[in-house]
Scaffold this motif. Structure first.
Motif, PDB file in Angstrom:
ATOM      1  N   UNK A 206     -28.166  45.867 -63.113  1.00  0.00           N
ATOM      2  CA  UNK A 206     -29.022  46.007 -64.284  1.00  0.00           C
ATOM      3  C   UNK A 206     -28.226  45.699 -65.546  1.00  0.00           C
ATOM      4  N   UNK A 207     -28.945  45.295 -66.588  1.00  0.00           N
ATOM      5  CA  UNK A 207     -28.309  44.838 -67.825  1.00  0.00           C
ATOM      6  C   UNK A 207     -27.414  45.912 -68.449  1.00  0.00           C
ATOM      7  N   UNK A 208     -27.866  47.147 -68.422  1.00  0.00           N
ATOM      8  CA  UNK A 208     -27.137  48.245 -69.071  1.00  0.00           C
ATOM      9  C   UNK A 208     -26.649  49.287 -68.062  1.00  0.00           C
ATOM     10  N   UNK A 209     -26.291  48.874 -66.880  1.00  0.00           N
ATOM     11  CA  UNK A 209     -25.901  49.813 -65.825  1.00  0.00           C
ATOM     12  C   UNK A 209     -24.763  50.735 -66.247  1.00  0.00           C
ATOM     13  N   UNK A 210     -23.788  50.179 -66.969  1.00  0.00           N
ATOM     14  CA  UNK A 210     -22.615  50.979 -67.321  1.00  0.00           C
ATOM     15  C   UNK A 210     -22.908  52.020 -68.391  1.00  0.00           C
ATOM     16  N   UNK A 211     -24.103  51.960 -69.007  1.00  0.00           N
ATOM     17  CA  UNK A 211     -24.438  52.914 -70.061  1.00  0.00           C
ATOM     18  C   UNK A 211     -25.340  54.039 -69.566  1.00  0.00           C
ATOM     19  N   UNK A 212     -25.900  53.881 -68.384  1.00  0.00           N
ATOM     20  CA  UNK A 212     -26.685  54.956 -67.796  1.00  0.00           C
ATOM     21  C   UNK A 212     -25.750  55.980 -67.155  1.00  0.00           C
ATOM     22  N   UNK A 213     -26.275  57.173 -66.964  1.00  0.00           N
ATOM     23  CA  UNK A 213     -25.495  58.245 -66.354  1.00  0.00           C
ATOM     24  C   UNK A 213     -26.245  58.766 -65.137  1.00  0.00           C
ATOM     25  N   UNK A 214     -25.539  58.821 -64.013  1.00  0.00           N
ATOM     26  CA  UNK A 214     -26.103  59.384 -62.787  1.00  0.00           C
ATOM     27  C   UNK A 214     -25.263  60.569 -62.337  1.00  0.00           C
ATOM     28  N   UNK A 215     -25.892  61.482 -61.600  1.00  0.00           N
ATOM     29  CA  UNK A 215     -25.195  62.625 -61.015  1.00  0.00           C
ATOM     30  C   UNK A 215     -25.623  62.754 -59.561  1.00  0.00           C
ATOM     31  N   UNK A 216     -24.734  63.306 -58.732  1.00  0.00           N
ATOM     32  CA  UNK A 216     -25.021  63.443 -57.299  1.00  0.00           C
ATOM     33  C   UNK A 216     -24.154  64.554 -56.716  1.00  0.00           C
ATOM     34  N   UNK A 217     -24.543  65.103 -55.573  1.00  0.00           N
ATOM     35  CA  UNK A 217     -23.753  66.170 -54.954  1.00  0.00           C
ATOM     36  C   UNK A 217     -22.328  65.743 -54.621  1.00  0.00           C
ATOM     37  N   UNK A 218     -22.152  64.523 -54.165  1.00  0.00           N
ATOM     38  CA  UNK A 218     -20.826  64.080 -53.742  1.00  0.00           C
ATOM     39  C   UNK A 218     -19.925  63.731 -54.923  1.00  0.00           C
ATOM     40  N   UNK A 219     -20.472  63.041 -55.928  1.00  0.00           N
ATOM     41  CA  UNK A 219     -19.648  62.568 -57.045  1.00  0.00           C
ATOM     42  C   UNK A 219     -19.426  63.617 -58.117  1.00  0.00           C
ATOM     43  N   UNK A 220     -20.429  64.466 -58.376  1.00  0.00           N
ATOM     44  CA  UNK A 220     -20.342  65.392 -59.517  1.00  0.00           C
ATOM     45  C   UNK A 220     -20.614  66.840 -59.160  1.00  0.00           C
ATOM     46  N   UNK A 221     -20.841  67.131 -57.882  1.00  0.00           N
ATOM     47  CA  UNK A 221     -21.125  68.505 -57.423  1.00  0.00           C
ATOM     48  C   UNK A 221     -22.371  69.068 -58.103  1.00  0.00           C
ATOM     49  N   UNK A 222     -23.404  68.232 -58.217  1.00  0.00           N
ATOM     50  CA  UNK A 222     -24.662  68.655 -58.836  1.00  0.00           C
ATOM     51  C   UNK A 222     -25.827  68.090 -58.045  1.00  0.00           C
ATOM     52  N   UNK A 223     -27.033  68.435 -58.465  1.00  0.00           N
ATOM     53  CA  UNK A 223     -28.217  67.761 -57.941  1.00  0.00           C
ATOM     54  C   UNK A 223     -28.201  66.301 -58.375  1.00  0.00           C
ATOM     55  N   UNK A 224     -28.971  65.497 -57.681  1.00  0.00           N
ATOM     56  CA  UNK A 224     -29.118  64.105 -58.093  1.00  0.00           C
ATOM     57  C   UNK A 224     -29.869  64.030 -59.408  1.00  0.00           C
ATOM     58  N   UNK A 225     -29.381  63.212 -60.347  1.00  0.00           N
ATOM     59  CA  UNK A 225     -29.968  63.189 -61.686  1.00  0.00           C
ATOM     60  C   UNK A 225     -29.693  61.845 -62.338  1.00  0.00           C
ATOM     61  N   UNK A 226     -30.506  61.536 -63.366  1.00  0.00           N
ATOM     62  CA  UNK A 226     -30.352  60.291 -64.124  1.00  0.00           C
ATOM     63  C   UNK A 226     -30.605  60.588 -65.598  1.00  0.00           C
ATOM     64  N   UNK A 227     -29.768  60.023 -66.484  1.00  0.00           N
ATOM     65  CA  UNK A 227     -29.942  60.210 -67.932  1.00  0.00           C
ATOM     66  C   UNK A 227     -29.654  58.892 -68.645  1.00  0.00           C
ATOM     67  N   UNK A 228     -30.492  58.582 -69.636  1.00  0.00           N
ATOM     68  CA  UNK A 228     -30.261  57.432 -70.519  1.00  0.00           C
ATOM     69  C   UNK A 228     -30.500  57.877 -71.949  1.00  0.00           C
ATOM     70  N   UNK A 229     -29.714  57.333 -72.882  1.00  0.00           N
ATOM     71  CA  UNK A 229     -29.809  57.714 -74.294  1.00  0.00           C
ATOM     72  C   UNK A 229     -30.128  56.481 -75.136  1.00  0.00           C
TER      73      UNK A 229
END
Length: 597
Positions: free
Chosen positions: A406-429
């Protein structure tokens, strides 16, 4: 297993349902419905709970070697799991038939293995063992800054016997510490200043701090949107899909409970829940509105000062790890049609957020892991508003970003149990561009401000939070001053844009009117001329009448209209001429009389 009556054994049928689920033949509901077992509710409960404790049950089956030593199990791991669940965790075996022999025969080794797991996880009951979906997630506790401070809460836990650990300097070490917390150990979060981290499955529901709203039990991923939006004290904020209210109360906490938060939800029962949570958290700066956000008139006087918008719309919830979607979703539940409908609704809500006249910052978030609900929504909306807004990269050292491609992939934020010890999540500003940047970015094809902002981030703290995302009253005041200085130029730009729009709309209406109704306009013009002529005729008649009245009686001269000076002069001249004629007549009479005498 095939020689047993299918309708007589709950466990055999539950094992078959589990096989169908793991083979993606349907959801729990679909597979249970297809079963011929009569007690559907009982079957559903057993299947669901077995899935919930799948990892624990699988561990016990392997370590006790039940499949190797018991031919009655037909080497079926699913059958062993459902039996173990009811035998050790659930309500007890229900008409197991010959399968009871397996559990009784191996009771000692099974009990011993469960005791070992109880000790390892520090719990007293088998039902307290970690579920398969939440085993790795720590317990996160958010401090409510409206009622207390982080230091006060830490001191409270320390006084109760908890040990505060040092926060490692890198995230990988932080993850390792979180995954190996001993009982009564806790630490501050690596990224969020108002968040504390405790061992997984720590039960705080009976804690006084939770009950009085001093702390909020909230997953770390769910805390990200409020920190990224980071509205300052006194700001005017909109929470478009607010209920049940954790993000609303979090924003109020960061704002010091000063400002206004318009919280929307279209269901009354959800608004009631939100109101209760706000009261418990001590939030007084919110205005709860039971209405569909898409029906909000963003250009009304009520919302003219809105500068920050939170968009956390309805989603599939596929990121919530306590849900068993990865095992239970059938083709219908994850179909492209369903995702397409969600995508359409989410895009509409996000698009509507951009229509607030003074909005500076919009945060979009979901608890979904599907690209259709995340990157695809943001890319679609960005294309419509990229001349005025940019997608800002936040939390520079966050370990997980958007999906590639995606054009702005590096600016989006994702979360996951394995990578961040959280629920799966997505944030864009989304952040409004400055006026110079709007022109320059279009000419140069790049975001000048984004480049400079990313360079400036090198001087910030290691936690990657930019100035607007740091906590502290001093920094918030600086941000507020900076925002107020920028606001004048933005308001001027908006005023000019509105004026131009009004001029264009008036000209367009006038042109349309002239093109579509020329005959009607001519008729109206003729009518106006006739009316003017009639008014002139009436005025002339009234003037003549006044002249006649003034000529008949001199006292009527007081009624002459002073607005018409010419009329007054004519009247005076007429009166003077009449007086002259009368005097000359008298002189002639006197001369004739003298001549006679």
């Amino acid at each position: 297993m095939g020689d047993m009556n299918r309708n007589s054994n709950l466990y055999i049928e539950a094992a078959r349902v589990l096989h169908d689920i793991y083979e993606k033949k349907g959801s729990i509901k679909t597979c249970v419905h297809r079963s011929s077992f009569q007690e559907k509710q009982m079957l559903t409960a057993l299947v669901s709970q077995t899935l919930r404790f799948a990892k624990v049950l699988e561990t016990v089956v392997k370590r006790t070697k039940l499949l190797e030593n018991n031919r009655l199990l037909w080497n079926d791991g699913m059958l062993a799991r459902v039996l173990l669940y009811d035998f050790m965790i659930g309500p007890g075996l229900y008409k197991p038939g010959r399968l009871k022999v397996v559990m009784v025969k191996n009771k000692e080794i099974i009990t011993s293995e469960f005791d070992r797991l109880l000790t390892a996880y520090g719990v007293n009951e088998c039902s307290e063992l970690p579920s398969s979906t939440t085993e790795a997630l720590p317990r996160y506790v958010r401090v409510n800054l409206i009622k207390t401070s982080v230091d006060e809460v830490i001191n409270s836990f320390v006084d109760k016997g908890w040990t505060l650990l040092h926060v490692p300097t890198d995230f990988s070490s932080f993850k390792e510490v979180c995954q190996n917390l001993d009982e009564n150990q806790f630490l501050r979060d690596f990224h969020l200043d108002d968040l504390l981290v405790f061992p997984a499955h720590t039960d705080f529901h009976d804690s006084r701090l939770v009950q009085d709203g001093t702390v909020i039990l909230q997953d770390k991923a769910s805390c990200l949107p409020a920190h990224i939006l980071s509205p300052p004290e006194g700001a005017v904020v909109v929470d478009s899909c607010a209920a049940p209210g954790n993000k609303t109360s979090h924003m109020a906490s960061l704002m010091g409970n000063k400002g206004t938060i318009y919280a929307f939800d279209h269901k009354e029962d959800r608004i009631e829940v939100l109101q209760e949570r706000m009261e418990g958290a001590g939030v007084s700066c919110k205005v709860a509105r039971c209405m569909d956000f898409l029906r909000v008139k963003t250009d009304s006087q009520t919302y003219r000062d809105v500068e920050y918008v939170m968009v956390d719309p309805s989603c599939s919830g596929s990121g919530i790890v306590s849900r068993l979607d990865s095992l239970t979703n059938d083709d219908a539940s994850v179909s492209q049609h369903r995702l397409g409908q969600l995508h359409k609704l989410q895009a509409q809500i996000l698009r509507h957020a951009f229509s607030f006249p003074k909005v500076k910052k919009i945060v979009y978030s979901t608890c979904s892991i599907n690209e259709e609900e995340n990157e695809q929504v943001c890319e679609e909306i960005y294309e419509k508003f990229k001349e005025r807004f940019k997608i800002k990269k936040v939390m520079k050292n966050w370990p997980e970003r958007g999906r590639e491609g995606y054009q702005k992939s590096d600016r989006y934020l994702r979360a996951s149990p394995t990578a961040t010890l959280t629920n799966g999540f997505f944030v864009a500003c989304f952040k409004r561009r400055k006026r110079k940047q709007e022109v320059g970015s279009m000419e140069n094809g790049m975001d000048q401000e984004e480049v400079s902002s990313e360079d400036d981030q090198g001087s910030q703290k290691q936690n990657g939070m930019d100035d607007e995302e740091k906590e502290g009253s001093k920094k918030r005041k600086k941000r507020k001053e900076k925002q107020s200085s920028e606001e004048g130029g933005e308001e001027l730009m908006e005023i000019n844009e509105k004026k131009e729009k009004k001029k264009k709309s008036k000209k367009r209406k006038r042109d349309m009117y002239e093109e579509e109704t020329p005959v009607k306009r001519k008729e109206e013009d003729m009518g106006e001329k006739k009316e003017e002529e009639k008014e002139e005729e009436v005025l002339e008649r009234s003037v003549k009448k006044r002249k006649e009245r003034t000529s008949k009686s001199s006292h009527c001269s007081d009624t002459i209209d002073i607005r018409d000076k010419s009329e007054k002069m004519d009247t005076v001249e007429s009166i003077a001429s009449v007086g002259t004629e009368n005097s000359t007549a008298k002189i002639h009479k006197k001369k004739k009389k003298r001549s006679k005498d």
